[in-house]
Design a protein around this motif. Structure first.
Motif, PDB file in Angstrom:
ATOM      1  N   LEU A  44       0.804  -1.228   0.000  1.00 40.86           N
ATOM      2  CA  LEU A  44       0.000   0.000   0.000  1.00 40.86           C
ATOM      3  C   LEU A  44       0.837   1.278   0.000  1.00 40.86           C
ATOM      4  O   LEU A  44       0.339   2.343  -0.351  1.00 40.86           O
ATOM      5  CB  LEU A  44      -0.940   0.000   1.202  1.00 40.86           C
ATOM      6  CG  LEU A  44      -2.060  -1.041   1.144  1.00 40.86           C
ATOM      7  CD1 LEU A  44      -2.761  -1.153   2.487  1.00 40.86           C
ATOM      8  CD2 LEU A  44      -3.041  -0.707   0.041  1.00 40.86           C
ATOM      9  N   ALA A  68      -9.044  -3.112  -1.709  1.00 43.04           N
ATOM     10  CA  ALA A  68      -8.217  -2.876  -0.517  1.00 43.04           C
ATOM     11  C   ALA A  68      -9.115  -2.585   0.682  1.00 43.04           C
ATOM     12  O   ALA A  68      -8.937  -3.161   1.763  1.00 43.04           O
ATOM     13  CB  ALA A  68      -7.246  -1.721  -0.756  1.00 43.04           C
ATOM     14  N   ILE A  69     -10.093  -1.713   0.484  1.00 48.80           N
ATOM     15  CA  ILE A  69     -11.014  -1.357   1.567  1.00 48.80           C
ATOM     16  C   ILE A  69     -11.813  -2.576   2.007  1.00 48.80           C
ATOM     17  O   ILE A  69     -11.907  -2.878   3.199  1.00 48.80           O
ATOM     18  CB  ILE A  69     -11.945  -0.209   1.119  1.00 48.80           C
ATOM     19  CG1 ILE A  69     -11.141   1.088   0.976  1.00 48.80           C
ATOM     20  CG2 ILE A  69     -13.110  -0.037   2.076  1.00 48.80           C
ATOM     21  CD1 ILE A  69     -11.832   2.166   0.173  1.00 48.80           C
ATOM     22  N   ILE A  95      -5.448   0.913   5.985  1.00 47.16           N
ATOM     23  CA  ILE A  95      -6.254   1.610   4.975  1.00 47.16           C
ATOM     24  C   ILE A  95      -6.682   3.015   5.401  1.00 47.16           C
ATOM     25  O   ILE A  95      -7.350   3.704   4.634  1.00 47.16           O
ATOM     26  CB  ILE A  95      -7.493   0.790   4.565  1.00 47.16           C
ATOM     27  CG1 ILE A  95      -8.403   0.531   5.764  1.00 47.16           C
ATOM     28  CG2 ILE A  95      -7.094  -0.468   3.837  1.00 47.16           C
ATOM     29  CD1 ILE A  95      -9.774   0.040   5.380  1.00 47.16           C
TER      30      ILE A  95
END
Length: 139
Positions: A44, A68-69, A95
């Motif tokens: 990330l 990703a979320i 995140i």
């Protein structure tokens, strides 16, 4: 274990580039589903420094932000169910910068055809404080 390190080695430094490609974005999304959580910060990292919005505006990149979320939030919830609060916090923190970047651009993203989908994933999958921040900013 070895496969995760090989996978991470192939992706680190190429996440943004792969995220913007039709098939590359699928590889990146799959990495969020399959790799152990210790690999997420390195993966990330490339999206930090205001690259989140550029990714969301892209027809392929927005799917990476959504995944990703979704994946990290779901993994955090699963860890919490098992009583592993440390891992849950770690995954949510991974995140948070995505949510922070979205918050800075909430109005235009909420009206964007891809941005609204990313906001939807936050409201569906993130923890209450993250959801509340988004909802309050929208009002």
């Amino acid at each position: 274990k070895v496969l995760g390190s090989i996978y991470e080695g192939a992706l680190v430094g190429h996440m943004m580039e792969l995220s913007m490609q039709m098939y590359g974005c699928r590889v990146v999304q799959r990495s969020f589903e399959m790799l152990p959580s210790k690999h997420f910060p390195a993966l990330l990292q490339e999206f930090k420094d205001n690259k989140v919005v550029a990714c969301i505006h892209d027809s392929n990149g927005n799917h990476v932000m959504q995944k990703a979320i979704e994946s990290l939030s779901n993994k955090a919830k699963f860890a919490l169910k098992k009583g592993d609060t440390e891992t849950a916090s770690y995954l949510r923190d991974c995140i948070q910068f995505i949510i922070d970047d979205i918050m800075k651009n909430i109005a235009p993203l909420s009206c964007h055809p891809y941005g609204c989908r990313v906001l939807q994933r936050i409201l569906e999958h993130c923890i209450e404080p993250q959801k509340s921040d988004i909802l309050n900013a929208l009002m």
